[in-house]
Design a protein around this motif. Structure first.
Motif, PDB file in Angstrom:
ATOM      1  N   ARG A 300      41.628  33.929  34.727  1.00  0.00           N
ATOM      2  CA  ARG A 300      41.668  35.315  35.216  1.00  0.00           C
ATOM      3  C   ARG A 300      40.282  35.735  35.675  1.00  0.00           C
ATOM      4  NH1 ARG A 300      46.088  39.052  32.207  1.00  0.00           N
ATOM      5  NH2 ARG A 300      47.804  37.828  33.007  1.00  0.00           N
ATOM      6  N   LEU A 301      40.277  36.724  36.535  1.00  0.00           N
ATOM      7  CA  LEU A 301      39.003  37.319  36.926  1.00  0.00           C
ATOM      8  C   LEU A 301      38.660  38.308  35.811  1.00  0.00           C
ATOM      9  CD1 LEU A 301      36.681  37.916  38.782  1.00  0.00           C
ATOM     10  CD2 LEU A 301      38.197  39.253  40.230  1.00  0.00           C
ATOM     11  N   GLY A 303      37.111  41.112  33.481  1.00  0.00           N
ATOM     12  CA  GLY A 303      36.558  42.413  33.861  1.00  0.00           C
ATOM     13  C   GLY A 303      37.386  43.095  34.934  1.00  0.00           C
ATOM     14  N   PHE A 304      38.497  42.475  35.311  1.00  0.00           N
ATOM     15  CA  PHE A 304      39.422  43.080  36.267  1.00  0.00           C
ATOM     16  C   PHE A 304      40.762  43.322  35.584  1.00  0.00           C
ATOM     17  CE2 PHE A 304      38.687  43.372  40.940  1.00  0.00           C
ATOM     18  CZ  PHE A 304      37.314  43.329  40.890  1.00  0.00           C
ATOM     19  N   ARG A 307      45.410  47.541  31.051  1.00  0.00           N
ATOM     20  CA  ARG A 307      46.779  47.907  30.672  1.00  0.00           C
ATOM     21  C   ARG A 307      47.125  49.318  31.139  1.00  0.00           C
ATOM     22  NH1 ARG A 307      50.064  46.182  26.713  1.00  0.00           N
ATOM     23  NH2 ARG A 307      49.797  44.198  27.757  1.00  0.00           N
ATOM     24  N   ARG A 355      48.546  43.864  42.889  1.00  0.00           N
ATOM     25  CA  ARG A 355      48.763  43.946  41.435  1.00  0.00           C
ATOM     26  C   ARG A 355      47.976  45.081  40.785  1.00  0.00           C
ATOM     27  NH1 ARG A 355      49.418  38.952  43.118  1.00  0.00           N
ATOM     28  NH2 ARG A 355      50.917  37.543  42.136  1.00  0.00           N
ATOM     29  N   ASN A 360      37.280  46.892  35.486  1.00  0.00           N
ATOM     30  CA  ASN A 360      37.349  47.763  34.311  1.00  0.00           C
ATOM     31  C   ASN A 360      35.940  47.968  33.756  1.00  0.00           C
ATOM     32  OD1 ASN A 360      36.801  45.595  32.417  1.00  0.00           O
ATOM     33  ND2 ASN A 360      38.901  44.901  32.780  1.00  0.00           N
TER      34      ASN A 360
HETATM   35  N1  ACO Z   1      42.773  38.243  37.086  1.00  0.00           N
HETATM   36  C1  ACO Z   1      43.795  37.699  37.799  1.00  0.00           C
HETATM   37  N2  ACO Z   1      45.073  38.094  37.679  1.00  0.00           N
HETATM   38  C2  ACO Z   1      45.323  39.080  36.812  1.00  0.00           C
HETATM   39  C3  ACO Z   1      44.312  39.694  36.048  1.00  0.00           C
HETATM   40  C4  ACO Z   1      42.989  39.250  36.219  1.00  0.00           C
HETATM   41  N3  ACO Z   1      41.981  39.801  35.535  1.00  0.00           N
HETATM   42  N4  ACO Z   1      44.841  40.663  35.255  1.00  0.00           N
HETATM   43  C5  ACO Z   1      46.167  40.649  35.514  1.00  0.00           C
HETATM   44  N5  ACO Z   1      46.448  39.696  36.445  1.00  0.00           N
HETATM   45  C6  ACO Z   1      47.753  39.429  37.059  1.00  0.00           C
HETATM   46  C7  ACO Z   1      48.670  38.699  36.101  1.00  0.00           C
HETATM   47  O1  ACO Z   1      48.543  37.298  36.249  1.00  0.00           O
HETATM   48  C8  ACO Z   1      50.019  39.214  36.521  1.00  0.00           C
HETATM   49  O2  ACO Z   1      50.359  38.557  37.731  1.00  0.00           O
HETATM   50  P1  ACO Z   1      51.908  38.151  38.017  1.00  0.00           P
HETATM   51  O3  ACO Z   1      52.621  39.473  38.129  1.00  0.00           O
HETATM   52  O4  ACO Z   1      51.860  37.368  39.260  1.00  0.00           O
HETATM   53  O5  ACO Z   1      52.339  37.357  36.813  1.00  0.00           O
HETATM   54  C9  ACO Z   1      49.748  40.670  36.897  1.00  0.00           C
HETATM   55  O6  ACO Z   1      48.357  40.696  37.294  1.00  0.00           O
HETATM   56  C10 ACO Z   1      49.960  41.665  35.740  1.00  0.00           C
HETATM   57  O7  ACO Z   1      49.204  41.185  34.616  1.00  0.00           O
HETATM   58  P2  ACO Z   1      49.544  41.515  33.098  1.00  0.00           P
HETATM   59  O8  ACO Z   1      48.938  40.464  32.229  1.00  0.00           O
HETATM   60  O9  ACO Z   1      50.995  41.794  32.949  1.00  0.00           O
HETATM   61  O10 ACO Z   1      48.787  42.879  32.907  1.00  0.00           O
HETATM   62  P3  ACO Z   1      48.462  43.564  31.507  1.00  0.00           P
HETATM   63  O11 ACO Z   1      48.467  45.021  31.743  1.00  0.00           O
HETATM   64  O12 ACO Z   1      49.320  43.032  30.412  1.00  0.00           O
HETATM   65  O13 ACO Z   1      46.984  43.034  31.197  1.00  0.00           O
HETATM   66  C11 ACO Z   1      44.662  42.922  30.915  1.00  0.00           C
HETATM   67  C12 ACO Z   1      45.858  43.829  31.199  1.00  0.00           C
HETATM   68  C13 ACO Z   1      44.850  42.180  29.575  1.00  0.00           C
HETATM   69  C14 ACO Z   1      43.406  43.782  30.780  1.00  0.00           C
HETATM   70  C15 ACO Z   1      44.519  41.913  32.084  1.00  0.00           C
HETATM   71  O14 ACO Z   1      44.359  42.592  33.309  1.00  0.00           O
HETATM   72  C16 ACO Z   1      43.393  40.922  31.856  1.00  0.00           C
HETATM   73  O15 ACO Z   1      43.580  39.908  31.182  1.00  0.00           O
HETATM   74  N6  ACO Z   1      42.157  41.199  32.409  1.00  0.00           N
HETATM   75  C17 ACO Z   1      41.039  40.351  32.202  1.00  0.00           C
HETATM   76  C18 ACO Z   1      40.434  40.596  30.809  1.00  0.00           C
HETATM   77  C19 ACO Z   1      39.672  41.911  30.734  1.00  0.00           C
HETATM   78  O16 ACO Z   1      38.880  42.241  31.615  1.00  0.00           O
HETATM   79  N7  ACO Z   1      39.918  42.673  29.635  1.00  0.00           N
HETATM   80  C20 ACO Z   1      39.211  43.940  29.412  1.00  0.00           C
HETATM   81  C21 ACO Z   1      40.151  45.096  29.384  1.00  0.00           C
HETATM   82  S1  ACO Z   1      39.232  46.612  29.225  1.00  0.00           S
HETATM   83  C22 ACO Z   1      38.941  46.793  27.551  1.00  0.00           C
HETATM   84  O17 ACO Z   1      39.579  46.248  26.699  1.00  0.00           O
HETATM   85  C23 ACO Z   1      37.782  47.691  27.119  1.00  0.00           C
END
Ligand code: ACO
Length: 431
Positions: A300-301, A303-304, A307, A355, A360
């Motif tokens: 995953r990328l 920081g992008f 929820r 998407r 973030n």
């Molecule tokens: N990079 C690439 N693809 C992504 C990313 C990402 N960072 N985040 C989500 N997606 C894609 C998923 O693969 C999914 O694609 P699909 O529909 O083709 O299967 C779609 O976007 C939806 O993703 P979900 O996992 O269902 O989204 P969810 O809301 O559950 O996840 C989360 C949110 C965990 C923050 C996610 O975006 C992620 O893992 N990001 C990277 C980790 C991160 O930066 N976390 C910090 C959050 S901020 C904080 O906690 C203070």
């Protein structure tokens, strides 16, 4: 005219009207829907509480689609620009900005509770130098409970107030002592002449200077980052504080539970992951290939995405501007260039746009913390210092909320039906 949801239970053919208040139905109302007389009624099933409001809260408002974050009604952008962290801590707890008299008294109280019991130094010295700082912070905050047994009297407003003041005041001191322990440096005591943020930086970085003054850009950056991280409504760690606090344990133990939740890589650890990702990319020229690999499913990328935020995280915008200020002060860095290129390419790419994946808060914070020379493993500790103010505001709101009880979710049992015990051991069972 109140709103209702008309439901018809096909198991029994009965119809019910469930009252809708504030866009929600009460899960307890579902108990009216029984399949057989005397059963428990209908449960709502919501793993990870994706669509369940567990409380009514007046503290923090988020609109994830519009990218809005407000504390007690005040936009985060205005607080980050104009307020101090202690003003925000007061606001979160009391609901209104402090008067000058209230603020001065609060700053005085916090300042005079920054010292920790000397035995806590002995306690911290017992950890290996390479112990994870979040593990040390969690244990040390839990240990505070043993120094203040009177804090168990959580319904005494005086005890509750002093516990809240102690926690907001002492967590930075403990965090800084942990930093010094990791580095093998002597502990630096609080300097009560300094502001909250600058005193923390002094306890972290001071060597032999008779009077420590931090880089003003760093002091401003830490203050703003603390404000941005101070609360974020019912996230995992806040829910942990509320859940554990609902057993009426003392606030030190409840906050230690919040720190444990924050320690997890899915919660507070993402800024570390962003930095590791940028360092692995290593060069701005490799960004397009990295983005293609992410789109192809390899990781995953970091920081992008978020929820709740399905547009630009309002905190990320502030942190991005702050990153420029910090890098102007310490010199431009190739990692910031990589981050900017990642953001530029991702925001123009249909994979991320469709998407609703935007930067973030964690996308730029790690870069700032590293520019300030904090070790990567310490980033989440900085988050915890700030979030302590939010956890305590939420804890107190929960305690004073007449509707709250000990937190006790239900389950849908999917295990074996009743069966008789049949011995499977072939040797002695030890009883
Ligand atoms: N990079 C690439 N693809 C992504 C990313 C990402 N960072 N985040 C989500 N997606 C894609 C998923 O693969 C999914 O694609 P699909 O529909 O083709 O299967 C779609 O976007 C939806 O993703 P979900 O996992 O269902 O989204 P969810 O809301 O559950 O996840 C989360 C949110 C965990 C923050 C996610 O975006 C992620 O893992 N990001 C990277 C980790 C991160 O930066 N976390 C910090 C959050 S901020 C904080 O906690 C203070």
């Amino acid at each position: 005219m109140p709103d209702f949801l008309d439901v018809k239970d096909s198991r029994t053919g009965t119809s019910r009207q469930l009252a809708i208040t504030d866009g929600a139905i009460r899960a307890a109302d579902l108990q009216q829907l029984s399949a057989t007389p005397g059963d428990h009624g209908l449960l709502s099933y919501d793993p990870a509480f994706m669509n369940t409001a567990a409380c009514r809260s007046a503290i923090t408002f988020i609109d994830g689609d519009k990218g809005i974050l407000r504390y007690r009604g005040y936009p985060i952008e205005q607080l980050a620009e104009k307020a101090s962290f202690l003003e925000v801590a007061w606001l979160l707890r009391h609901g209104e900005l402090p008067s000058q008299t209230q603020y001065d008294a609060f700053v005085h109280d916090i300042t005079y509770h920054t010292y920790v019991h000397e035995n806590l130094k002995t306690f911290l010295s017992g950890f290996r130098y390479d112990a994870h700082p979040m593990s040390m912070l969690c244990s040390a905050v839990a240990a505070l409970s043993s120094f203040y047994p009177e804090s168990k009297d959580i319904f005494d407003p005086v005890e509750r107030n002093i516990s809240i003041v102690r926690l907001v005041a002492k967590v930075p001191t403990i965090a800084a002592f942990i930093y010094r322990h990791m580095k093998g440096l002597p502990f630096v005591y609080p300097d009560n002449d300094l502001s909250y943020g600058e005193n923390f930086l002094s306890m972290v970085a001071r060597m032999s200077e008779p009077k420590y003054r931090s880089n003003p850009v760093f002091t401003r950056a830490i203050e703003i980052l603390f404000i941005l991280h101070a609360d974020h409504e019912q996230n995992c760690s806040t829910s942990a504080v509320r859940g554990v606090g609902s057993s009426h344990v003392d606030p030190y133990s409840a906050v230690a539970a919040g720190i444990a939740a924050l320690y997890g890589p899915l919660h507070g650890g993402a800024n570390e992951a962003v930095l590791r990702m940028i360092q692995e990319i290593g060069d701005k020229a490799r960004v397009p290939a990295f983005i293609e690999a992410v789109k192809g499913g390899s990781g995953r990328l970091m920081g992008f995405g978020h929820r709740v935020y399905k547009s630009y995280d309002p905190r990320a915008k502030i942190v991005k501007r702050l990153a420029y200020d910090v890098f102007e002060s310490v010199g431009m860095d190739k990692d910031l260039e990589i981050a900017l290129e990642l953001e530029r390419i991702a925001l123009a790419d249909d994979y991320f746009v469709s998407r609703k994946l935007y930067p973030n808060v964690d996308f730029y914070t790690g870069l700032i913390y590293r520019a300030m020379k904090f070790p990567t493993s310490f980033f989440t500790v900085l988050f915890a210092i700030a979030r302590t103010a939010g956890w305590l505001a939420q804890w107190e709101e929960m305690l004073l909320d007449k509707e709250q009880k000990i937190s006790r979710p239900r389950q849908i049992y999917i295990g074996s039906p009743e069966r008789p015990y049949q011995r499977t051991l072939t040797g002695p069972a030890g009883r």
